[in-house]
Design a protein around this motif. Structure first.
Motif, mmCIF file in Angstrom:
data_model
loop_
_atom_site.group_PDB
_atom_site.id
_atom_site.type_symbol
_atom_site.label_atom_id
_atom_site.label_comp_id
_atom_site.label_asym_id
_atom_site.label_seq_id
_atom_site.Cartn_x
_atom_site.Cartn_y
_atom_site.Cartn_z
ATOM 1 N N LEU A 162 0.845 -1.199 0.000
ATOM 2 C CA LEU A 162 0.000 0.000 0.000
ATOM 3 C C LEU A 162 0.881 1.250 0.000
ATOM 4 O O LEU A 162 2.007 1.235 0.485
ATOM 5 N N SER A 163 0.330 2.323 -0.541
ATOM 6 C CA SER A 163 1.148 3.529 -0.733
ATOM 7 C C SER A 163 1.496 4.193 0.588
ATOM 8 O O SER A 163 0.701 4.164 1.531
ATOM 9 N N PRO A 164 2.665 4.838 0.662
ATOM 10 C CA PRO A 164 3.056 5.557 1.884
ATOM 11 C C PRO A 164 2.107 6.716 2.200
ATOM 12 O O PRO A 164 1.945 7.093 3.353
ATOM 13 N N GLU A 165 1.446 7.263 1.167
ATOM 14 C CA GLU A 165 0.524 8.383 1.408
ATOM 15 C C GLU A 165 -0.661 7.968 2.264
ATOM 16 O O GLU A 165 -1.258 8.790 2.952
ATOM 17 N N SER A 166 -1.007 6.670 2.236
ATOM 18 C CA SER A 166 -2.143 6.211 3.038
ATOM 19 C C SER A 166 -1.677 5.621 4.362
ATOM 20 O O SER A 166 -2.432 4.916 5.031
ATOM 21 N N ALA A 167 -0.441 5.918 4.765
ATOM 22 C CA ALA A 167 0.146 5.287 5.948
ATOM 23 C C ALA A 167 -0.677 5.515 7.204
ATOM 24 O O ALA A 167 -0.746 4.662 8.076
ATOM 25 N N LEU A 168 -1.309 6.664 7.304
ATOM 26 C CA LEU A 168 -2.040 6.964 8.536
ATOM 27 C C LEU A 168 -3.239 6.036 8.737
ATOM 28 O O LEU A 168 -3.766 5.925 9.830
ATOM 29 N N VAL A 169 -3.698 5.371 7.685
ATOM 30 C CA VAL A 169 -4.781 4.382 7.858
ATOM 31 C C VAL A 169 -4.322 2.966 7.580
ATOM 32 O O VAL A 169 -5.009 2.020 7.915
ATOM 33 N N SER A 170 -3.125 2.802 6.955
ATOM 34 C CA SER A 170 -2.828 1.467 6.461
ATOM 35 C C SER A 170 -1.441 0.938 6.772
ATOM 36 O O SER A 170 -1.082 -0.130 6.292
ATOM 37 N N THR A 171 -0.635 1.672 7.515
ATOM 38 C CA THR A 171 0.766 1.288 7.629
ATOM 39 C C THR A 171 0.974 -0.108 8.221
ATOM 40 O O THR A 171 1.927 -0.798 7.872
ATOM 41 N N HIS A 335 3.119 12.786 8.770
ATOM 42 C CA HIS A 335 3.135 13.897 7.807
ATOM 43 C C HIS A 335 1.734 14.469 7.747
ATOM 44 O O HIS A 335 0.988 14.230 6.811
ATOM 45 N N LEU A 336 1.389 15.229 8.761
ATOM 46 C CA LEU A 336 0.015 15.736 8.813
ATOM 47 C C LEU A 336 -0.176 16.874 7.816
ATOM 48 O O LEU A 336 0.734 17.688 7.599
ATOM 49 N N THR A 337 -1.361 16.948 7.251
ATOM 50 C CA THR A 337 -1.702 18.067 6.372
ATOM 51 C C THR A 337 -1.882 19.304 7.248
ATOM 52 O O THR A 337 -2.652 19.265 8.203
ATOM 53 N N PRO A 338 -1.163 20.410 6.936
ATOM 54 C CA PRO A 338 -1.276 21.595 7.782
ATOM 55 C C PRO A 338 -2.717 22.089 7.864
ATOM 56 O O PRO A 338 -3.420 22.152 6.859
ATOM 57 N N PHE A 339 -3.140 22.372 9.055
ATOM 58 C CA PHE A 339 -4.485 22.897 9.276
ATOM 59 C C PHE A 339 -4.411 23.929 10.382
ATOM 60 O O PHE A 339 -4.068 23.608 11.516
ATOM 61 N N ILE A 340 -4.666 25.189 10.027
ATOM 62 C CA ILE A 340 -4.617 26.264 11.030
ATOM 63 C C ILE A 340 -6.028 26.781 11.245
ATOM 64 O O ILE A 340 -6.699 27.190 10.309
ATOM 65 N N SER A 341 -6.448 26.744 12.489
ATOM 66 C CA SER A 341 -7.741 27.319 12.837
ATOM 67 C C SER A 341 -7.488 28.737 13.322
ATOM 68 O O SER A 341 -6.820 28.941 14.348
ATOM 69 N N GLN B 26 0.819 28.291 2.871
ATOM 70 C CA GLN B 26 1.424 26.976 2.693
ATOM 71 C C GLN B 26 0.464 25.886 3.152
ATOM 72 O O GLN B 26 0.356 24.829 2.516
ATOM 73 N N ALA B 27 -0.257 26.153 4.253
ATOM 74 C CA ALA B 27 -1.238 25.198 4.747
ATOM 75 C C ALA B 27 -2.339 24.985 3.703
ATOM 76 O O ALA B 27 -2.727 23.851 3.420
ATOM 77 N N ASN B 34 -2.480 17.791 -1.092
ATOM 78 C CA ASN B 34 -2.730 16.499 -0.450
ATOM 79 C C ASN B 34 -4.146 15.998 -0.689
ATOM 80 O O ASN B 34 -4.485 14.896 -0.251
ATOM 81 N N HIS B 35 -4.944 16.817 -1.357
ATOM 82 C CA HIS B 35 -6.363 16.476 -1.516
ATOM 83 C C HIS B 35 -6.531 15.115 -2.179
ATOM 84 O O HIS B 35 -7.336 14.290 -1.740
ATOM 85 N N ARG B 36 -5.727 14.876 -3.225
ATOM 86 C CA ARG B 36 -5.845 13.626 -3.970
ATOM 87 C C ARG B 36 -5.464 12.426 -3.105
ATOM 88 O O ARG B 36 -6.191 11.423 -3.065
ATOM 89 N N SER B 37 -4.340 12.558 -2.390
ATOM 90 C CA SER B 37 -3.911 11.410 -1.569
ATOM 91 C C SER B 37 -4.853 11.208 -0.394
ATOM 92 O O SER B 37 -5.120 10.071 0.014
#
Lengths: 378, 100
Positions: A162-171, A335-341, B26-27, B34-37
């Motif tokens: 499985l791909s490394p991009e899906s690691a957070l659900v599949s590693t 490798h979390l996707t950046p999310f700023i609230s 950047q976020a 990352n949307h696709r992955s």
């Protein structure tokens, strides 16, 4: 307006000169203050990003998962239960799911095995997560040996990784055929690990779950909403290690502000007395101290937040990842996707900048309103 | 010509705010990239009926916290305590501990 702005700039110049006269002390203060903001900001960014990612990745998790509980432990559930659940009004589909854990004594890692009928896997073929591939150093086409509960070894060919991009659900996942899964764990016929229930009207999920709990007192229905809310509590302020970090940081901050609020040094009092003596108003002196406090607060806040962002999203939060890893041999990279609230950043700003700035002004008030001669003599 | 200290400080503030804005941009960019992955991973989770993120693999109640029962953190022996490090940051699911 121009006069006002120019006056404020002049006071700011004086405030900065005053801070630079005690540059060692103020540098240490800024460093510790920035550290506190960095800690709080890092936890905030990490938690928000994790929750955001969980909400995206698990949005299509099964609507209701039905487990059988025996003496407080999760047990295999008879497939007969599915027949009765199908008759509940609103239920679209019920299917059994087979999954479990396999401890590999060679790598000392725990794998999650999922029976995947939809994957079209031939017998004795598996698909593995990138974590398993990394730990065992096996790639597509190689063979993995697993030991069944009966003590027999079986070879499984790796059909894919499985791909490394899906690691957070599949590693740590190992997708395996249903027959292979049953042979490996000696699962008897007519049972499953749990049942997955689809509901026609999403608004009726909790109603259907309640009916299942009523029909089967030994069953525990878990709804999709409850699965998602589990991740609201992960790395939450209200418990565990995060509470310890937060308490330490807030305690340090309270000590800071208290130290500032309890009084001025003799040198600072003399300085205020001289300023009053040469014609500064009380308001001017308060503005000076306000700018001193604000300069340190804003500098520390900006440094702390920028470093926190870089730590979590560019360096992958190594310290937090270590806590999650624990004693795991197999773990994903965070490798979390950046999310700023924006709301959270504003809250952090008001909780860190405002109290310190106010605490700086409070002790100055008395000195600023006292006769300059008396202040200088004291 | 001597540069005023307030000018340097305001410049520092300006640069800091620009860096923060760039972090926000950047976020946003990374979210799009990352949307696709993320979509692929979400589809994977849907197809294989995954219920939990793989945050930790040291214990089953931290590997699948939403599916955990009361027993697993304390199963080692009577009076056993939850002793895995990840248990300190992954609390029990709401299905076990009801909300007040």
């Amino acid at each position: 307006m121009t006069h006002f702005l120019e006056k404020q700039r002049n006071i700011l110049d004086f405030a900065l000169s005053s801070l630079l006269r005690r540059w060692g002390r103020n540098l240490a203060l800024t460093a510790v203050y920035s550290g506190i903001v960095f800690f709080l900001g890092s936890v905030m960014f990490f938690t928000n990003a994790l929750k955001h990612e969980a909400s995206l990745l698990l949005a299509s998790t099964p609507e209701i998962i039905v487990q059988k509980i025996v003496a407080g432990r999760h047990d295999l559930i008879p497939l007969d239960y599915a027949e009765k659940i199908r008759k509940i009004r609103g239920v679209a589909e019920v299917q059994g799911r087979l999954w479990g854990y396999y401890y590999d004594p060679i790598s000392r890692a725990n794998y999650t095995l999922i029976s995947a009928p939809g994957a079209g896997l031939p017998e004795q073929n598996i698909i593995i997560g990138e974590g398993i591939s990394r730990v065992l150093n096996v790639q597509k086409g190689r063979t993995i040996r697993l030991r069944s509960v009966a003590g027999r070894f079986a070879n499984f060919k790796v059909k894919g990784v499985l791909s490394p991009e899906s690691a957070l659900v599949s590693t740590d996942l190992m997708l395996i055929g249903e027959d292979d899964f049953k042979k490996l764990f000696n699962i008897p016929p007519g049972v499953a690990t749990d049942l997955l229930v689809s509901v026609r009207n999403k608004k009726e999920i909790s109603t259907v779950a309640a009916k299942i709990a009523e029909i089967f007192p030994d069953a525990r229905p878990i709804t999709r909403d409850e699965v998602l809310r589990t991740y609201d509590a992960v790395f939450d302020w209200r418990g565990g290690l995060v509470l310890v970090i937060l308490t330490g940081a807030l305690l340090a901050f309270v000590i800071f502000a208290w130290e500032k609020a309890t009084g001025l040094s003799a040198e600072e009092k003399r300085e205020i007395g001289i300023l009053k003596g040469i014609g500064w108003d009380t308001a001017d002196v308060l503005q000076l101290k306000f700018w001193e406090g604000l300069a340190i607060s804003l500098t520390s806040f900006l440094l702390g937040v920028i470093l926190a962002y870089a730590y979590v999203f560019l360096a992958d939060a190594p310290l937090f990842a270590t806590v999650f890893k624990g004693w795991s041999v197999l773990y994903p990279a965070f490798h979390l996707t950046p999310f700023i609230s924006f709301y959270q950043v504003v809250i952090l700003f008001f909780f860190t900048v405002m109290p310190y700035t106010v605490a700086t002004i409070v002790p100055v008030w008395k000195a600023a309103t006292t006769d300059p001669d008396q202040v200088m003599r004291n | 010509m001597q540069i005023r200290k307030s000018s340097i400080f305001l410049l520092f503030l300006g640069v800091g705010l620009i860096v923060l804005s760039l972090a926000g941009l950047q976020a946003a960019y990374q979210t799009g990239a990352n949307h696709r992955s993320l979509a692929d991973s979400a589809e994977f989770a849907r197809i294989f009926q995954v219920t939990d993120l793989c945050l930790s693999t040291e214990a089953r109640y931290t590997r699948h916290p939403s599916q955990a029962d009361w027993h697993s953190p304390f199963q080692s022996h009577p009076l056993a305590l939850d002793h895995f490090p990840s248990g300190s940051v992954i609390p029990p699911p709401r299905t076990i501990i009801p909300e007040k």
